[in-house]
Design a protein around this motif. Structure first.
Motif, PDB file in Angstrom:
ATOM      1  N   LYS A  71       0.832  -1.203   0.000  1.00 44.68           N
ATOM      2  CA  LYS A  71       0.000   0.000   0.000  1.00 44.68           C
ATOM      3  C   LYS A  71       0.869   1.257   0.000  1.00 44.68           C
ATOM      4  O   LYS A  71       0.598   2.213  -0.722  1.00 44.68           O
ATOM      5  CB  LYS A  71      -0.923   0.000   1.213  1.00 44.68           C
ATOM      6  N   ILE A  72       1.910   1.238   0.802  1.00 44.36           N
ATOM      7  CA  ILE A  72       2.821   2.384   0.854  1.00 44.36           C
ATOM      8  C   ILE A  72       3.539   2.540  -0.484  1.00 44.36           C
ATOM      9  O   ILE A  72       3.744   3.650  -0.966  1.00 44.36           O
ATOM     10  CB  ILE A  72       3.816   2.229   2.023  1.00 44.36           C
ATOM     11  N   GLU A  73       3.890   1.421  -1.100  1.00 46.97           N
ATOM     12  CA  GLU A  73       4.557   1.471  -2.401  1.00 46.97           C
ATOM     13  C   GLU A  73       3.673   2.133  -3.449  1.00 46.97           C
ATOM     14  O   GLU A  73       4.132   2.981  -4.220  1.00 46.97           O
ATOM     15  CB  GLU A  73       4.940   0.057  -2.840  1.00 46.97           C
ATOM     16  N   VAL A  74       2.398   1.787  -3.470  1.00 47.87           N
ATOM     17  CA  VAL A  74       1.467   2.409  -4.420  1.00 47.87           C
ATOM     18  C   VAL A  74       1.321   3.899  -4.111  1.00 47.87           C
ATOM     19  O   VAL A  74       1.276   4.734  -5.018  1.00 47.87           O
ATOM     20  CB  VAL A  74       0.100   1.690  -4.406  1.00 47.87           C
ATOM     21  N   ALA A  75       1.278   4.259  -2.837  1.00 47.09           N
ATOM     22  CA  ALA A  75       1.188   5.669  -2.456  1.00 47.09           C
ATOM     23  C   ALA A  75       2.409   6.446  -2.957  1.00 47.09           C
ATOM     24  O   ALA A  75       2.278   7.567  -3.471  1.00 47.09           O
ATOM     25  CB  ALA A  75       1.052   5.799  -0.940  1.00 47.09           C
ATOM     26  N   PHE A  76       3.591   5.854  -2.837  1.00 48.84           N
ATOM     27  CA  PHE A  76       4.800   6.506  -3.344  1.00 48.84           C
ATOM     28  C   PHE A  76       4.731   6.711  -4.855  1.00 48.84           C
ATOM     29  O   PHE A  76       5.228   7.701  -5.376  1.00 48.84           O
ATOM     30  CB  PHE A  76       6.050   5.702  -2.983  1.00 48.84           C
ATOM     31  N   VAL A  77       4.118   5.789  -5.556  1.00 51.75           N
ATOM     32  CA  VAL A  77       3.988   5.928  -7.009  1.00 51.75           C
ATOM     33  C   VAL A  77       3.128   7.141  -7.339  1.00 51.75           C
ATOM     34  O   VAL A  77       3.454   7.912  -8.246  1.00 51.75           O
ATOM     35  CB  VAL A  77       3.417   4.644  -7.647  1.00 51.75           C
ATOM     36  N   PHE A  78       2.039   7.332  -6.617  1.00 51.41           N
ATOM     37  CA  PHE A  78       1.202   8.511  -6.854  1.00 51.41           C
ATOM     38  C   PHE A  78       1.979   9.804  -6.636  1.00 51.41           C
ATOM     39  O   PHE A  78       1.904  10.734  -7.436  1.00 51.41           O
ATOM     40  CB  PHE A  78      -0.036   8.493  -5.945  1.00 51.41           C
ATOM     41  N   ILE A  79       2.736   9.866  -5.547  1.00 50.66           N
ATOM     42  CA  ILE A  79       3.524  11.067  -5.255  1.00 50.66           C
ATOM     43  C   ILE A  79       4.654  11.213  -6.282  1.00 50.66           C
ATOM     44  O   ILE A  79       4.967  12.320  -6.721  1.00 50.66           O
ATOM     45  CB  ILE A  79       4.067  11.025  -3.818  1.00 50.66           C
ATOM     46  N   PHE A  80       5.242  10.098  -6.700  1.00 48.20           N
ATOM     47  CA  PHE A  80       6.275  10.114  -7.735  1.00 48.20           C
ATOM     48  C   PHE A  80       5.744  10.768  -9.009  1.00 48.20           C
ATOM     49  O   PHE A  80       6.443  11.552  -9.651  1.00 48.20           O
ATOM     50  CB  PHE A  80       6.737   8.683  -8.019  1.00 48.20           C
ATOM     51  N   PHE A  81       4.508  10.475  -9.376  1.00 47.21           N
ATOM     52  CA  PHE A  81       3.945  11.045 -10.600  1.00 47.21           C
ATOM     53  C   PHE A  81       3.798  12.558 -10.526  1.00 47.21           C
ATOM     54  O   PHE A  81       3.866  13.235 -11.549  1.00 47.21           O
ATOM     55  CB  PHE A  81       2.620  10.383 -10.960  1.00 47.21           C
ATOM     56  N   ILE A  82       3.605  13.112  -9.334  1.00 46.67           N
ATOM     57  CA  ILE A  82       3.582  14.575  -9.197  1.00 46.67           C
ATOM     58  C   ILE A  82       4.932  15.128  -9.618  1.00 46.67           C
ATOM     59  O   ILE A  82       5.013  16.064 -10.433  1.00 46.67           O
ATOM     60  CB  ILE A  82       3.269  15.008  -7.751  1.00 46.67           C
ATOM     61  N   PHE A  83       6.003  14.552  -9.081  1.00 44.84           N
ATOM     62  CA  PHE A  83       7.345  15.016  -9.417  1.00 44.84           C
ATOM     63  C   PHE A  83       7.650  14.787 -10.896  1.00 44.84           C
ATOM     64  O   PHE A  83       8.226  15.656 -11.554  1.00 44.84           O
ATOM     65  CB  PHE A  83       8.394  14.318  -8.542  1.00 44.84           C
ATOM     66  N   LEU A  84       7.286  13.615 -11.410  1.00 40.56           N
ATOM     67  CA  LEU A  84       7.524  13.308 -12.815  1.00 40.56           C
ATOM     68  C   LEU A  84       6.794  14.290 -13.720  1.00 40.56           C
ATOM     69  O   LEU A  84       7.369  14.804 -14.688  1.00 40.56           O
ATOM     70  CB  LEU A  84       7.092  11.870 -13.128  1.00 40.56           C
ATOM     71  N   TYR A  85       5.545  14.562 -13.428  1.00 46.58           N
ATOM     72  CA  TYR A  85       4.738  15.475 -14.243  1.00 46.58           C
ATOM     73  C   TYR A  85       5.360  16.868 -14.269  1.00 46.58           C
ATOM     74  O   TYR A  85       5.576  17.452 -15.337  1.00 46.58           O
ATOM     75  CB  TYR A  85       3.304  15.523 -13.691  1.00 46.58           C
ATOM     76  N   PHE A  86       5.661  17.423 -13.095  1.00 51.62           N
ATOM     77  CA  PHE A  86       6.207  18.777 -13.055  1.00 51.62           C
ATOM     78  C   PHE A  86       7.639  18.845 -13.576  1.00 51.62           C
ATOM     79  O   PHE A  86       8.042  19.836 -14.178  1.00 51.62           O
ATOM     80  CB  PHE A  86       6.082  19.371 -11.648  1.00 51.62           C
ATOM     81  N   PHE A  87       8.420  17.781 -13.373  1.00 49.04           N
ATOM     82  CA  PHE A  87       9.763  17.739 -13.955  1.00 49.04           C
ATOM     83  C   PHE A  87       9.678  17.766 -15.476  1.00 49.04           C
ATOM     84  O   PHE A  87      10.416  18.501 -16.137  1.00 49.04           O
ATOM     85  CB  PHE A  87      10.525  16.494 -13.493  1.00 49.04           C
ATOM     86  N   THR A  88       8.781  16.967 -16.033  1.00 49.61           N
ATOM     87  CA  THR A  88       8.629  16.921 -17.491  1.00 49.61           C
ATOM     88  C   THR A  88       8.213  18.276 -18.035  1.00 49.61           C
ATOM     89  O   THR A  88       8.768  18.743 -19.039  1.00 49.61           O
ATOM     90  CB  THR A  88       7.589  15.846 -17.882  1.00 49.61           C
TER      91      THR A  88
END
Length: 134
Positions: A71-88
């Motif tokens: 569950k924590i791993e999936v939560a990290f993926v959601f937060i990772f996508f915030i960084f990925l989106y804004f980095f891109t």
């Protein structure tokens, strides 16, 4: 002590390269927003993806932690996508082009992370193998 097989070597290599790149980029320009986003993205990737992979295969953990880690791993993926989106967007120079989508990402991703941790929306079950690992 865990044996040093090719999976552990790849884990150590990938983690080391990720941490090295993250530190190198942030040291090159601490105040640059793109550097902060890249470093955050890499560190979240390491924590959210590689660490549970290693932990599940190396250590015997209590059942409660084994049930919580995916569950924590999936939560990290959601937060990772915030960084990925804004980095891109920053990398492409398009950060001002999608103001509504920027807000949607900042609202939806944390909601997804919260749902991942506190509900069974993303994880239906954990099947334990005879060695006691999930």
């Amino acid at each position: 002590m865990p044996s040093l097989n090719y999976q552990n070597i790849l884990f150590i290599l990938g983690t080391s390269i990720g941490i090295f790149l993250s530190i190198w980029v942030i040291v090159a320009g601490r105040k640059e927003r793109i550097n902060q986003l890249f470093s955050g993205m890499v560190l979240l990737w390491i924590i959210g993806e590689m660490t549970p992979y290693f932990i599940f295969r190396t250590f015997s953990l209590p059942k409660e932690i084994i049930l919580l880690l995916p569950k924590i791993e999936v939560a990290f993926v959601f937060i990772f996508f915030i960084f990925l989106y804004f980095f891109t967007l920053k990398f492409l120079g398009e950060e001002k082009k999608f103001p509504l989508l920027n807000k949607v990402v900042l609202v939806v991703a944390p909601i997804g992370a919260i749902l991942a941790i506190f509900t069974n929306s993303f994880q239906q079950e954990v099947i334990f193998t005879p060695d006691g690992k999930g």
